[in-house]
Design an enzyme around this catalytic site. Structure first.
Site, PDB file in Angstrom:
ATOM      1  N   TYR A 146      40.363 123.117  51.616  1.00 20.70           N
ATOM      2  CA  TYR A 146      40.824 121.675  51.250  1.00 20.70           C
ATOM      3  C   TYR A 146      41.354 121.896  49.718  1.00 20.70           C
ATOM      4  O   TYR A 146      42.517 121.443  49.751  1.00 20.70           O
ATOM      5  CB  TYR A 146      39.369 120.783  50.763  1.00 20.70           C
ATOM      6  CG  TYR A 146      39.602 119.221  50.699  1.00 20.70           C
ATOM      7  CD1 TYR A 146      40.354 118.582  51.617  1.00 20.70           C
ATOM      8  CD2 TYR A 146      39.386 118.899  49.498  1.00 20.70           C
ATOM      9  CE1 TYR A 146      40.399 117.187  51.150  1.00 20.70           C
ATOM     10  CE2 TYR A 146      39.945 117.715  49.031  1.00 20.70           C
ATOM     11  CZ  TYR A 146      40.133 116.685  50.143  1.00 20.70           C
ATOM     12  OH  TYR A 146      40.510 115.195  49.785  1.00 20.70           O
ATOM     13  N   LYS A 150      45.200 121.069  49.181  1.00 20.10           N
ATOM     14  CA  LYS A 150      45.666 119.729  48.551  1.00 20.10           C
ATOM     15  C   LYS A 150      46.454 120.401  47.147  1.00 20.10           C
ATOM     16  O   LYS A 150      47.205 119.514  46.669  1.00 20.10           O
ATOM     17  CB  LYS A 150      44.387 119.023  47.872  1.00 20.10           C
ATOM     18  CG  LYS A 150      43.834 118.258  48.991  1.00 20.10           C
ATOM     19  CD  LYS A 150      44.660 117.357  49.649  1.00 20.10           C
ATOM     20  CE  LYS A 150      43.741 116.252  50.763  1.00 20.10           C
ATOM     21  NZ  LYS A 150      44.577 115.229  51.234  1.00 20.10           N
ATOM     22  N   ARG A 204      28.483 113.859  39.806  1.00 27.50           N
ATOM     23  CA  ARG A 204      29.770 114.581  39.428  1.00 27.50           C
ATOM     24  C   ARG A 204      30.731 113.939  38.542  1.00 27.50           C
ATOM     25  O   ARG A 204      31.752 114.183  38.037  1.00 27.50           O
ATOM     26  CB  ARG A 204      30.637 115.250  40.640  1.00 27.50           C
ATOM     27  CG  ARG A 204      29.793 116.205  41.773  1.00 27.50           C
ATOM     28  CD  ARG A 204      30.604 116.851  42.633  1.00 27.50           C
ATOM     29  NE  ARG A 204      31.516 116.048  43.229  1.00 27.50           N
ATOM     30  CZ  ARG A 204      31.861 116.510  44.246  1.00 27.50           C
ATOM     31  NH1 ARG A 204      32.252 117.496  45.012  1.00 27.50           N
ATOM     32  NH2 ARG A 204      32.857 115.455  45.302  1.00 27.50           N
TER      33      ARG A 204
HETATM   34  P1  NAD Z   1      38.801 109.040  56.103  1.00 26.25           P
HETATM   35  O1  NAD Z   1      38.519 110.380  55.606  1.00 26.25           O
HETATM   36  O2  NAD Z   1      37.354 108.366  55.989  1.00 26.25           O
HETATM   37  O3  NAD Z   1      39.615 108.617  56.905  1.00 26.25           O
HETATM   38  C1  NAD Z   1      40.752 109.413  57.255  1.00 26.25           C
HETATM   39  C2  NAD Z   1      41.536 108.766  58.264  1.00 26.25           C
HETATM   40  O4  NAD Z   1      42.652 109.772  58.908  1.00 26.25           O
HETATM   41  C3  NAD Z   1      40.794 108.246  59.512  1.00 26.25           C
HETATM   42  O5  NAD Z   1      41.057 106.992  59.780  1.00 26.25           O
HETATM   43  C4  NAD Z   1      41.312 109.123  60.748  1.00 26.25           C
HETATM   44  O6  NAD Z   1      41.582 108.439  61.960  1.00 26.25           O
HETATM   45  C5  NAD Z   1      42.811 109.399  60.303  1.00 26.25           C
HETATM   46  N1  NAD Z   1      43.252 110.655  60.589  1.00 26.25           N
HETATM   47  C6  NAD Z   1      42.679 111.856  61.018  1.00 26.25           C
HETATM   48  N2  NAD Z   1      43.546 112.817  61.747  1.00 26.25           N
HETATM   49  C7  NAD Z   1      44.993 112.032  61.923  1.00 26.25           C
HETATM   50  C8  NAD Z   1      46.044 112.304  62.356  1.00 26.25           C
HETATM   51  N3  NAD Z   1      46.025 113.595  63.024  1.00 26.25           N
HETATM   52  N4  NAD Z   1      47.012 111.318  62.422  1.00 26.25           N
HETATM   53  C9  NAD Z   1      46.795 110.016  61.810  1.00 26.25           C
HETATM   54  N5  NAD Z   1      45.590 109.881  61.114  1.00 26.25           N
HETATM   55  C10 NAD Z   1      44.498 110.753  61.146  1.00 26.25           C
HETATM   56  O7  NAD Z   1      39.415 108.474  54.625  1.00 26.25           O
HETATM   57  P2  NAD Z   1      39.514 108.747  53.141  1.00 26.25           P
HETATM   58  O8  NAD Z   1      38.180 109.458  52.731  1.00 26.25           O
HETATM   59  O9  NAD Z   1      39.766 107.482  52.306  1.00 26.25           O
HETATM   60  O10 NAD Z   1      40.327 110.018  52.761  1.00 26.25           O
HETATM   61  C11 NAD Z   1      41.783 109.431  52.982  1.00 26.25           C
HETATM   62  C12 NAD Z   1      42.729 110.688  52.060  1.00 26.25           C
HETATM   63  O11 NAD Z   1      42.129 110.711  50.744  1.00 26.25           O
HETATM   64  C13 NAD Z   1      42.622 112.090  52.655  1.00 26.25           C
HETATM   65  O12 NAD Z   1      43.879 112.807  52.432  1.00 26.25           O
HETATM   66  C14 NAD Z   1      41.436 112.830  51.673  1.00 26.25           C
HETATM   67  O13 NAD Z   1      41.760 113.980  51.603  1.00 26.25           O
HETATM   68  C15 NAD Z   1      41.879 111.881  50.597  1.00 26.25           C
HETATM   69  N6  NAD Z   1      41.012 112.073  49.448  1.00 26.25           N
HETATM   70  C16 NAD Z   1      39.604 111.342  49.752  1.00 26.25           C
HETATM   71  C17 NAD Z   1      38.559 111.423  48.758  1.00 26.25           C
HETATM   72  C18 NAD Z   1      37.407 110.912  49.068  1.00 26.25           C
HETATM   73  O14 NAD Z   1      36.260 111.206  48.288  1.00 26.25           O
HETATM   74  N7  NAD Z   1      37.003 109.963  49.949  1.00 26.25           N
HETATM   75  C19 NAD Z   1      38.908 112.142  47.820  1.00 26.25           C
HETATM   76  C20 NAD Z   1      40.095 112.707  47.316  1.00 26.25           C
HETATM   77  C21 NAD Z   1      41.072 112.499  48.446  1.00 26.25           C
END
Ligand code: NAD
Length: 242
Positions: A146, A150, A204
């Site tokens: 990850y 990222k 955290r």
């Molecule tokens: P999530 O992980 O709960 O949902 C992810 C979504 O991505 C789902 O709806 C899934 O169907 C979709 N997805 C997966 N594979 C896919 C594909 N091949 N094509 C299209 N869609 C696809 O959502 P989240 O936790 O809000 O995360 C969203 C983004 O934010 C991600 O890039 C994640 O790395 C980033 N992020 C999240 C956090 C956190 O703590 N939640 C922190 C930092 C960054």
């Protein structure tokens, strides 16, 4: 408040979490929103004025091209799709790294390549890429694939920003701390002791709570309308990196 009236926005991974909140926030800001995700069922109840949903698997280059051709000129691209794998460099299966590189990095390259020619032609566009503080911003234990991917998002963001700044195309990354989302809930549950793991995630964040998808969505809308900001990795993390 940012006014995105007349702008066409394409969002990936809009069915849940930050992507979903962003789709709704972009719609509230007046944009025409194309909210896409691979999960058709979860997209089913996503509704707002000027918001259309479509199935899009960002791992499928042909599907990305077809989707962008169908939408027409895209003013704002929000690359939100991403996946979290646990594990150190020694524990992580190579297959996880391949998936992480494909979904967290190459998928953004696919969508950016699809929308850029139109943005160049119109001399206007905003690209927002979802990174994380777990990246080149901060090393986080047990997040090798990850953090690596990222960090690559931040690199690709700065490279695109540098290449296309003279075309008035802005490209920025968002680096959240820990945000409430369905996949975070899954990761917490997978650890066994839900309350203890959740408390550790909250601990955290010096601000004393997790971020909300809506807080990240507000930043995405801001960056969509920001006309003098490019190449930045904007941290939004409840003080994790103070
Ligand atoms: P999530 O992980 O709960 O949902 C992810 C979504 O991505 C789902 O709806 C899934 O169907 C979709 N997805 C997966 N594979 C896919 C594909 N091949 N094509 C299209 N869609 C696809 O959502 P989240 O936790 O809000 O995360 C969203 C983004 O934010 C991600 O890039 C994640 O790395 C980033 N992020 C999240 C956090 C956190 O703590 N939640 C922190 C930092 C960054």
């Amino acid at each position: 408040m940012t006014d995105l009236a007349g702008k066409t926005v394409l969002i990936t991974a809009a069915a849940q979490g930050i992507g979903r909140a962003s789709a709704l926030a972009f719609a509230r800001a007046g944009a025409r929103v194309h909210a896409t995700d691979v999960n058709a069922a979860a997209l089913g109840d996503l509704r707002a004025d000027n918001l259309q949903t479509a199935i899009l698997d960002v791992l499928d280059a042909g599907a990305v091209t077809t989707c962008v051709n169908r939408i027409g000129p895209v003013d704002v691209l929000f690359n939100c799709a991403g996946v979290v794998h646990g594990g150190t460099i020694l524990e992580m299966p190579d297959a996880d790294l391949d998936v992480a590189i494909d979904l967290n990095v190459k998928a953004m390259i696919r969508t950016i390549r699809a929308v850029l020619p139109g943005m160049i032609e119109r001399r206007d566009g905003a690209i927002i890429n979802m990174a994380s503080v777990a990246s080149s911003v901060k090393g986080v234990p047990n997040r090798f694939a990850y953090g690596l991917t990222k960090a690559a998002v931040i690199g690709l963001t700065k490279a695109v920003a540098a290449d296309y700044v003279a075309h008035n195309i802005r490209c920025n990354a968002i680096c959240p701390g820990t945000v409430e989302s369905p996949s975070l809930q899954e990761r917490i549950r997978a650890q066994g002791d839900y309350e203890q793991t959740r408390a550790a995630f909250i601990a955290r964040q010096p601000i004393g709570r997790l971020g909300t998808p809506e807080e990240i969505a507000d930043l995405a809308v801001y960056l969509a309308g920001a006309t003098y900001t490019t190449g930045q990795a904007v941290t939004i993390d409840g003080g994790w990196t103070i």
